[in-house]
Design an enzyme around this catalytic site. Sequence first.
Site, PDB file in Angstrom:
ATOM      1  CB  SER A 138     -14.486  -4.452  -7.712  1.00 48.85           C
ATOM      2  OG  SER A 138     -13.054  -4.036  -7.644  1.00 48.85           O
ATOM      3  CE1 TYR A 151     -16.508  -0.250  -4.735  1.00 49.83           C
ATOM      4  CE2 TYR A 151     -14.465  -1.257  -4.985  1.00 49.83           C
ATOM      5  CZ  TYR A 151     -15.542  -0.716  -5.437  1.00 49.83           C
ATOM      6  OH  TYR A 151     -15.625  -1.057  -6.992  1.00 49.83           O
TER       7      TYR A 151
HETATM    8  N1  NAP Z   1     -13.870   2.560 -11.762  1.00 51.61           N
HETATM    9  C1  NAP Z   1     -13.362   1.197 -11.323  1.00 51.61           C
HETATM   10  O1  NAP Z   1     -12.233   1.349 -11.058  1.00 51.61           O
HETATM   11  C2  NAP Z   1     -14.296   0.233 -11.045  1.00 51.61           C
HETATM   12  C3  NAP Z   1     -13.430  -0.882 -10.743  1.00 51.61           C
HETATM   13  C4  NAP Z   1     -14.131  -2.067 -10.359  1.00 51.61           C
HETATM   14  C5  NAP Z   1     -15.392  -2.103 -10.100  1.00 51.61           C
HETATM   15  N2  NAP Z   1     -16.063  -0.866 -10.459  1.00 51.61           N
HETATM   16  C6  NAP Z   1     -17.590  -0.938 -10.163  1.00 51.61           C
HETATM   17  O2  NAP Z   1     -18.201  -0.368 -11.594  1.00 51.61           O
HETATM   18  C7  NAP Z   1     -19.521   0.188 -11.134  1.00 51.61           C
HETATM   19  C8  NAP Z   1     -19.609   1.676 -11.793  1.00 51.61           C
HETATM   20  O3  NAP Z   1     -18.667   2.310 -11.277  1.00 51.61           O
HETATM   21  P1  NAP Z   1     -17.927   3.603 -12.033  1.00 51.61           P
HETATM   22  O4  NAP Z   1     -16.276   3.673 -11.808  1.00 51.61           O
HETATM   23  O5  NAP Z   1     -18.719   3.461 -13.326  1.00 51.61           O
HETATM   24  O6  NAP Z   1     -18.543   4.901 -11.054  1.00 51.61           O
HETATM   25  P2  NAP Z   1     -19.499   5.933 -11.262  1.00 51.61           P
HETATM   26  O7  NAP Z   1     -19.166   6.900 -12.755  1.00 51.61           O
HETATM   27  O8  NAP Z   1     -19.454   6.860 -10.039  1.00 51.61           O
HETATM   28  O9  NAP Z   1     -20.747   5.030 -11.511  1.00 51.61           O
HETATM   29  C9  NAP Z   1     -21.453   4.667 -10.237  1.00 51.61           C
HETATM   30  C10 NAP Z   1     -22.807   4.447 -10.823  1.00 51.61           C
HETATM   31  O10 NAP Z   1     -23.619   3.780  -9.808  1.00 51.61           O
HETATM   32  C11 NAP Z   1     -24.977   4.682  -9.815  1.00 51.61           C
HETATM   33  N3  NAP Z   1     -25.389   4.935  -8.299  1.00 51.61           N
HETATM   34  C12 NAP Z   1     -24.605   4.954  -7.238  1.00 51.61           C
HETATM   35  N4  NAP Z   1     -25.369   5.000  -6.054  1.00 51.61           N
HETATM   36  C13 NAP Z   1     -26.617   4.558  -6.752  1.00 51.61           C
HETATM   37  C14 NAP Z   1     -27.869   4.360  -5.942  1.00 51.61           C
HETATM   38  N5  NAP Z   1     -28.294   4.477  -4.665  1.00 51.61           N
HETATM   39  N6  NAP Z   1     -28.903   4.041  -6.698  1.00 51.61           N
HETATM   40  C15 NAP Z   1     -28.862   3.897  -8.093  1.00 51.61           C
HETATM   41  N7  NAP Z   1     -27.655   4.316  -8.855  1.00 51.61           N
HETATM   42  C16 NAP Z   1     -26.687   4.416  -7.900  1.00 51.61           C
HETATM   43  C17 NAP Z   1     -24.516   6.043 -10.217  1.00 51.61           C
HETATM   44  O11 NAP Z   1     -25.760   6.699 -10.608  1.00 51.61           O
HETATM   45  P3  NAP Z   1     -26.670   7.974  -9.945  1.00 51.61           P
HETATM   46  O12 NAP Z   1     -25.434   8.786  -8.852  1.00 51.61           O
HETATM   47  O13 NAP Z   1     -27.003   8.861 -10.935  1.00 51.61           O
HETATM   48  O14 NAP Z   1     -27.539   7.297  -8.951  1.00 51.61           O
HETATM   49  C18 NAP Z   1     -23.536   6.033 -11.314  1.00 51.61           C
HETATM   50  O15 NAP Z   1     -24.282   5.492 -12.424  1.00 51.61           O
HETATM   51  C19 NAP Z   1     -19.607   0.384  -9.788  1.00 51.61           C
HETATM   52  O16 NAP Z   1     -20.349  -0.859  -9.086  1.00 51.61           O
HETATM   53  C20 NAP Z   1     -18.042   0.084  -9.120  1.00 51.61           C
HETATM   54  O17 NAP Z   1     -17.930  -0.328  -7.874  1.00 51.61           O
HETATM   55  C21 NAP Z   1     -15.581   0.149 -10.815  1.00 51.61           C
END
Ligand code: NAP
Length: 245
Positions: A138, A151
């Site tokens: 991130s 985080y």
């Molecule tokens: N959105 C942002 O601003 C942003 C910025 C930088 C980095 N990121 C990174 O991008 C990635 C995706 O995030 P997102 O923004 O798309 O949020 P999101 O929609 O909440 O997606 C998170 C994903 O992680 C999965 N997950 C969470 N805990 C898990 C576990 N114990 N086992 C397996 N899967 C798990 C969830 O699936 P289930 O709940 O179905 O398990 C979901 O598919 C993350 O690593 C986040 O840190 C996001």
Amino acid sequence: MKISGNTIFIAGGTSGIGLALAVGLQNEGNKVIVGGRRSALLQEISDKYPGISTVVIDVDDPRSIRTAHESVTEEFPDLNVLVTMSGIMYPEDLKNPDFLDIAERTVTTNLLGTIRLAGQFIPHLMTKPNATIVTVSSAVGFVPLPVTPTYNATKAAVHLFTESMRVQLADTSIRCIELIPPGVRTTLMGQENSESALPLDDYIAETIGLLKAHDDATEIVVDAAKPLRNAEINGEYQLVLKILS
Ligand SMILES: NC(=O)c1ccc[n+]([C@@H]2O[C@H](COP(=O)([O-])OP(=O)(O)OC[C@H]3O[C@@H](n4cnc5c(N)ncnc54)[C@H](OP(=O)(O)O)[C@@H]3O)[C@@H](O)[C@H]2O)c1
């Protein structure tokens, strides 16, 4: 990484960036398998997106990772790309020891989950030509968002884990790419309507564009992530930290 003809497993692909990336990569001519804990969502995904396969996985649980690895590599022996997308993000108040529960869960999912996935899949990927591990850190792993200390720490750690893994695997068929997203409009910490975050479709289009344009990329940094990714290099770390505080 070549942009088409791969068999890609995205752990953490049930929503947000992971799901949108899965659809984008399928459109580019890849076989995609998405994983996550929410089995109802996995069912919806296979109904809505013919061709995308699904598997239940909880990266907090090593047994679940082993089971998912077994089923994915058995059903899709050509699997050559792993994406470690699973992540959680919650605010923490360090003056209240209750934050420790969130901290431990965050380290388990974001950091240990990434490490466990890599550990489980590297032996299989080493047997495949053109293999890739895509990790997800991130922009706030480079300058912290003070409201989410653990985080930020897990994402900084994912960055250095990826850097080390790339060196250790240099003499294998596996390349390592780190996605460094900026704020993107997903439900992660309720950012889906945030004006300061990038629309999800824009983030995916720019990411796939960068993957296409640079098949030897080690980091995928969209324009909106550059001010944080490069803050220290540009001598602007304190200034950017102040803006985030
Ligand atoms: N959105 C942002 O601003 C942003 C910025 C930088 C980095 N990121 C990174 O991008 C990635 C995706 O995030 P997102 O923004 O798309 O949020 P999101 O929609 O909440 O997606 C998170 C994903 O992680 C999965 N997950 C969470 N805990 C898990 C576990 N114990 N086992 C397996 N899967 C798990 C969830 O699936 P289930 O709940 O179905 O398990 C979901 O598919 C993350 O690593 C986040 O840190 C996001």
